[in-house]
Design a protein around this motif. Structure first.
Motif, PDB file in Angstrom:
ATOM      1  N   ALA A 181       0.866  -1.172   0.000  1.00  0.00           N
ATOM      2  CA  ALA A 181       0.000   0.000   0.000  1.00  0.00           C
ATOM      3  C   ALA A 181       0.906   1.226   0.000  1.00  0.00           C
ATOM      4  CB  ALA A 181      -0.921   0.011   1.210  1.00  0.00           C
TER       5      ALA A 181
ATOM      6  N   ASP B  21      -3.532   4.601  -0.547  1.00  0.00           N
ATOM      7  CA  ASP B  21      -4.161   3.701  -1.515  1.00  0.00           C
ATOM      8  C   ASP B  21      -3.551   2.309  -1.446  1.00  0.00           C
ATOM      9  OD1 ASP B  21      -5.790   5.740  -2.763  1.00  0.00           O
ATOM     10  OD2 ASP B  21      -3.942   6.487  -3.679  1.00  0.00           O
ATOM     11  N   PHE B  22      -4.348   1.331  -1.833  1.00  0.00           N
ATOM     12  CA  PHE B  22      -3.834  -0.016  -2.097  1.00  0.00           C
ATOM     13  C   PHE B  22      -2.921   0.038  -3.319  1.00  0.00           C
ATOM     14  CE2 PHE B  22      -4.430  -3.729  -4.879  1.00  0.00           C
ATOM     15  CZ  PHE B  22      -3.846  -4.713  -4.083  1.00  0.00           C
ATOM     16  N   ASP B  23      -1.794  -0.650  -3.245  1.00  0.00           N
ATOM     17  CA  ASP B  23      -0.860  -0.674  -4.376  1.00  0.00           C
ATOM     18  C   ASP B  23      -1.000  -1.973  -5.165  1.00  0.00           C
ATOM     19  OD1 ASP B  23       1.173  -0.214  -6.170  1.00  0.00           O
ATOM     20  OD2 ASP B  23       2.790  -0.600  -4.758  1.00  0.00           O
ATOM     21  N   LEU B  24      -0.629  -3.102  -4.544  1.00  0.00           N
ATOM     22  CA  LEU B  24      -0.709  -4.363  -5.294  1.00  0.00           C
ATOM     23  C   LEU B  24      -0.686  -5.559  -4.368  1.00  0.00           C
ATOM     24  CD1 LEU B  24       2.263  -5.970  -5.380  1.00  0.00           C
ATOM     25  CD2 LEU B  24       2.848  -4.134  -6.910  1.00  0.00           C
TER      26      LEU B  24
ATOM     27  N   TRP C 297      -1.354  -8.089  -9.186  1.00  0.00           N
ATOM     28  CA  TRP C 297      -2.709  -7.539  -9.253  1.00  0.00           C
ATOM     29  C   TRP C 297      -2.705  -6.132  -8.654  1.00  0.00           C
ATOM     30  CZ3 TRP C 297      -1.633 -12.567  -8.101  1.00  0.00           C
ATOM     31  CH2 TRP C 297      -2.284 -13.554  -8.854  1.00  0.00           C
ATOM     32  N   PHE C 298      -3.069  -5.157  -9.467  1.00  0.00           N
ATOM     33  CA  PHE C 298      -3.225  -3.782  -9.015  1.00  0.00           C
ATOM     34  C   PHE C 298      -4.724  -3.463  -8.890  1.00  0.00           C
ATOM     35  CE2 PHE C 298       0.757  -4.188 -11.232  1.00  0.00           C
ATOM     36  CZ  PHE C 298       1.652  -3.392 -10.552  1.00  0.00           C
ATOM     37  N   GLN C 299      -5.052  -2.254  -8.419  1.00  0.00           N
ATOM     38  CA  GLN C 299      -6.448  -1.838  -8.368  1.00  0.00           C
ATOM     39  C   GLN C 299      -7.052  -1.742  -9.760  1.00  0.00           C
ATOM     40  OE1 GLN C 299      -6.151   1.870  -6.101  1.00  0.00           O
ATOM     41  NE2 GLN C 299      -7.420   0.968  -4.509  1.00  0.00           N
ATOM     42  N   TYR C 300      -6.234  -1.398 -10.716  1.00  0.00           N
ATOM     43  CA  TYR C 300      -6.727  -1.025 -12.038  1.00  0.00           C
ATOM     44  C   TYR C 300      -6.313  -1.986 -13.145  1.00  0.00           C
ATOM     45  CZ  TYR C 300      -2.040   0.870 -11.469  1.00  0.00           C
ATOM     46  OH  TYR C 300      -0.707   1.004 -11.179  1.00  0.00           O
TER      47      TYR C 300
ATOM     48  N   GLU D 256      -4.038  -6.105 -14.017  1.00  0.00           N
ATOM     49  CA  GLU D 256      -3.199  -7.213 -13.589  1.00  0.00           C
ATOM     50  C   GLU D 256      -2.233  -7.549 -14.704  1.00  0.00           C
ATOM     51  OE1 GLU D 256      -5.536 -11.255 -14.183  1.00  0.00           O
ATOM     52  OE2 GLU D 256      -6.778  -9.804 -13.105  1.00  0.00           O
TER      53      GLU D 256
ATOM     54  N   ASP E   1      -1.822  -2.756 -20.242  1.00  0.00           N
ATOM     55  CA  ASP E   1      -1.813  -3.445 -18.951  1.00  0.00           C
ATOM     56  C   ASP E   1      -0.548  -4.294 -18.853  1.00  0.00           C
ATOM     57  OD1 ASP E   1      -4.198  -2.296 -18.392  1.00  0.00           O
ATOM     58  OD2 ASP E   1      -5.386  -4.135 -18.455  1.00  0.00           O
TER      59      ASP E   1
ATOM     60  N   TYR F 266       1.011   0.204 -16.873  1.00  0.00           N
ATOM     61  CA  TYR F 266       0.187   0.665 -15.756  1.00  0.00           C
ATOM     62  C   TYR F 266      -1.139   1.253 -16.214  1.00  0.00           C
ATOM     63  CZ  TYR F 266       4.401  -0.342 -13.243  1.00  0.00           C
ATOM     64  OH  TYR F 266       5.494  -1.005 -12.730  1.00  0.00           O
TER      65      TYR F 266
END
Length: 464
Positions: free
Chosen positions: A122, A141-144, A164-167, A169, A256, A362
């Motif tokens: 995070a 924020d959550f990172d991965l 795995w990211f928020q936005y 993978e 991605d 990203y």
């Protein structure tokens, strides 16, 4: 006739009414007939009794045979134990082998050949170029979440990592390998492109500016041969395409990905962050790296090296250009200090006029100049400590400069002043970033800004 049966018959006759009458008077013919009739009945009865006795005798004989066989089996087992010891040894050997296999299975279960690790991260971000973020006092924020596989089965090595990211993978790397001997190793799959200072040309969470043009910690799909000894490192590799299978790879989003790769050509009427009109990708690339290492003292070492890359750019049908890059680097370590320096240059020679090369990572597109030169200079100091769970503090300053851009835009620079804290499974970066025209710090490498931006970043990761 059986004597017992005869006695029974005689007894029966003597007790019959006919014979009782004979004691008192002479026997008449009627009495004799009656006596003969009784005799015949007795004979018939005797015959029935003999059959019943024979049947019972047969049953008793069968029981005796069963008992004898059981006794013989028991006796045979004893005899086999004495007469045939080899068979018993064989059976014991087989049992011992089974026990040994079970022990091996238990040991394998406790010490699996493929280990699984990973990280959960995070981060806190404060940006002076983002008014809303600044007014809130930053964001957490959550990172991965990532998963790592490493180890070997037999002589075949596995190394893989997925994130795995928020936005989005993405795969970071995934290869199988083989050690030909103590010096040579082969790798096949999505493996690291050998280039410049390794494993990283940086100390901070943000890497150096080389990362954002695909020249640091990049991974592509191909085959690599590595040589390592105390004095020399040598890598040579062939990459068929990038980690997503090239321009026509079966992926939902070409942006991605973990590391930056070229994904298109930027034309004059397109914005810096637009999806490219013409998609391209790396194809049939070669890479090589050599490094000479010197041990100057027990706590002092030096390394210099050279790297190079060359390959085609393909639009899915034809080759539409070439790409190349080279680098020279040096690393000097003394006591707790480490100094890193590198100069590198890359060039995309495309068949069509363009305003740069589209890169993706990203979950967004950006643009880089089609040619530029980069310089990095980094310093770090590692301090062992004992503050509760904290065991080490690493202080560093990483500096990157990107200049001589083909598009003539302003230089890019990034300076990261930071500290990394080790505490058990926790590894935390505290980074103060000052930059101009730098991705993730309010700019782009084809930006033309004069002012600098500042970002304060804390990345907290638990690694296992």
């Amino acid at each position: 006739m059986n004597k017992t049966l005869l006695a029974v018959c005689v007894g029966a006759l003597m007790s019959s009414p006919a014979l009782a009458q004979q004691d008192g008077e002479s026997t008449t013919s009627a009495q004799l007939e009656k006596l003969l009739e009784q005799m015949e009945q007795l004979q018939s009865r005797v015959a029935e009794l003999e059959e019943q006795l024979a049947e019972e005798r047969e049953k008793e004989v069968e029981k005796e045979v069963v008992i004898v066989k059981q006794d013989e089996t028991s006796t045979s087992d004893t005899a086999n134990a004495e007469v045939a010891p080899r068979q018993r040894i064989t059976n014991n050997t087989a049992l011992a082998a089974r026990v040994e296999r079970l022990e091996e299975d238990v040991e394998a279960a406790q010490n699996a050949p493929i280990t699984i690790g990973g990280a959960v991260r995070a981060q806190y971000v404060w940006e002076d170029y983002n008014d809303a973020n600044k007014d809130r006092g930053g964001d957490l924020d959550f990172d991965l979440i990532r998963i790592d596989y490493s180890g070997s089965i037999g002589d075949v090595i596995l190394s893989a990592q997925y994130r795995w990211f928020q936005y989005m993978e993405s795969v970071q790397h995934a290869w199988v390998g083989y050690n030909f001997d103590e010096n040579w190793q082969g790798q096949l799959g999505i493996t690291k492109v050998p280039f410049g200072v390794t494993p990283y040309n940086s100390n901070s969470y943000f890497f150096s500016s080389n990362f954002y043009v695909g020249l640091e910690d990049d991974h592509d799909a191909g085959v690599k041969l590595r040589y390592r000894d105390p004095e020399w490192d040598f890598d040579i590799a062939f990459f068929k395409n990038d980690e997503q299978g090239g321009v026509d790879g079966f992926v939902s989003n070409r942006d991605d990905r973990y590391a930056y790769d070229p994904v298109g050509v930027r034309f004059a009427d397109e914005g810096i962050y637009d999806t490219p009109t013409l998609e391209v990708a790396e194809s049939n690339s070669f890479a090589a790296r050599v490094a000479r290492k010197y041990t100057l003292a027990d706590d002092q070492s030096f390394e210099w090296g050279l790297s190079g890359q060359f390959g085609q750019m393909n639009d899915g049908v034809d080759d539409v250009g070439d790409r190349s890059a080279w680098a020279a680097h040096g690393v000097y370590s003394v006591d707790r200090w480490t100094f890193m320096g590198q100069v590198s240059q890359y060039e995309y020679d495309m068949d069509m006029a363009n305003d740069g090369i589209v890169v993706g990572a990203y979950a967004f597109y950006d643009t880089i100049p089609s040619k530029a030169t980069l310089y990095t200079a980094n310093i770090a100091y590692s301090l062992p400590v004992k503050f509760g769970p904290i065991t080490n503090l690493t202080f560093y300053n990483d500096y990157s400069l990107m200049t001589n851009k083909r598009d003539g835009t302003e230089d890019t620079f990034m300076n990261v002043l930071g500290m990394a804290v080790s505490a058990g499974g926790l590894y935390t970066y505290f980074d103060l970033v000052t930059a101009k025209n730098q991705p993730f710090v309010g700019g782009s490498m084809v930006g033309d800004a004069d002012e600098t931006n500042t970002r304060f970043n804390i990345n907290i990761g638990y690694y296992f």
